[in-house]
Scaffold this active site. Sequence first.
Site, PDB file in Angstrom:
ATOM      1  N   HIS A   1     -20.732  23.317  -3.128  1.00 35.38           N
ATOM      2  CA  HIS A   1     -21.139  24.273  -4.155  1.00 35.38           C
ATOM      3  C   HIS A   1     -22.062  25.351  -3.577  1.00 35.38           C
ATOM      4  O   HIS A   1     -21.951  26.531  -3.943  1.00 35.38           O
ATOM      5  CB  HIS A   1     -21.851  23.538  -5.298  1.00 35.38           C
ATOM      6  CG  HIS A   1     -20.928  22.818  -6.226  1.00 35.38           C
ATOM      7  ND1 HIS A   1     -20.213  21.703  -5.849  1.00 35.38           N
ATOM      8  CD2 HIS A   1     -20.608  23.064  -7.527  1.00 35.38           C
ATOM      9  CE1 HIS A   1     -19.493  21.271  -6.879  1.00 35.38           C
ATOM     10  NE2 HIS A   1     -19.708  22.085  -7.905  1.00 35.38           N
TER      11      HIS A   1
ATOM     12  N   HIS B   1     -27.074  16.094  -3.937  1.00 30.76           N
ATOM     13  CA  HIS B   1     -27.249  16.409  -2.521  1.00 30.76           C
ATOM     14  C   HIS B   1     -28.713  16.312  -2.141  1.00 30.76           C
ATOM     15  O   HIS B   1     -29.605  16.367  -3.007  1.00 30.76           O
ATOM     16  CB  HIS B   1     -26.746  17.828  -2.210  1.00 30.76           C
ATOM     17  CG  HIS B   1     -25.265  17.989  -2.303  1.00 30.76           C
ATOM     18  ND1 HIS B   1     -24.413  17.640  -1.280  1.00 30.76           N
ATOM     19  CD2 HIS B   1     -24.490  18.474  -3.304  1.00 30.76           C
ATOM     20  CE1 HIS B   1     -23.168  17.894  -1.645  1.00 30.76           C
ATOM     21  NE2 HIS B   1     -23.193  18.400  -2.868  1.00 30.76           N
TER      22      HIS B   1
END
Length: 284
Positions: free
Chosen positions: A205, A247
């Site tokens: 992303h 993440h």
Amino acid sequence: MPSPKAKSSGGRSSSSPGVGGNGRYEFMSLNRRPPQHLLQRQGSDPTSTRLRASESPTRRRGSGSSNASTSSTGGQLPEEDCMRLNPSIVGITLSSLLAMDLWLSKRLGVCACEDSSWGSMRPLMKLIEISGHGIPWLAGTAYCLYKSDSTAGQEVMLNLLMALVLDLILVGVVKAVVRRRRPAHNRMDMFATFSVDGYSFPSGHATRAAMCARFLLAHLVLAAPLRVLVLLWAVLVGFSRVLLGRHHVTDVAFGFGMGYCQYNLVEVLWMSPAILHGLIRQLA
């Protein structure tokens, strides 16, 4: 003729190991080998022999083979037996950075679950997550390319589509090579995941957001408020990955840098509609 007293004193001095001939005690040097008659006398006593064997430094270390290897290497221990008291500065730095990354990522994962401190913001973070997903971007770009009736619009949408495909390939390769696991506090309820999406480094992303933001700012004529919104969207996509616990911080930071550099590669591979038509004719 010597007196019996002199004989007895002389015999005692000759038989005592530490007494000299003049009746005074003498100290033998540690570097000098004892006389032969002392060695024979000590070797004949089994008790003293066992005591010497049990008190020897080699016995205390517990290996006779290590003594042999030490003597064969000139009195130095093997390298694997030596304790490394000076680890490398690079190793210490990397370990410290990794520990800080794990700690900071866990502290910032405030939207990882509904019962987290910012759990009420989780639906909004997931909406931002979907806005940076690859499937909506690929579908939207392909639709705009199909509906575009101008050569300039087709050129921009064509290269944006190529950039998105290139991003998927590069991120997938890096994830498959690095194979870093996602944070332990992450919930695997992500939208449309694939095989390599189980790995964390780098954030796809973040790479996509950085590359698309730079692409749109360079090739679309946008007003100043819209340009600010594009930059803000890219930053929010990266932050949402950490807040949701998807993440680590370093995954997002590296993803931003990787996406920024991917745009340079897109500029090098830039395709015009004429090039695309020529490729289609050759394949046909």
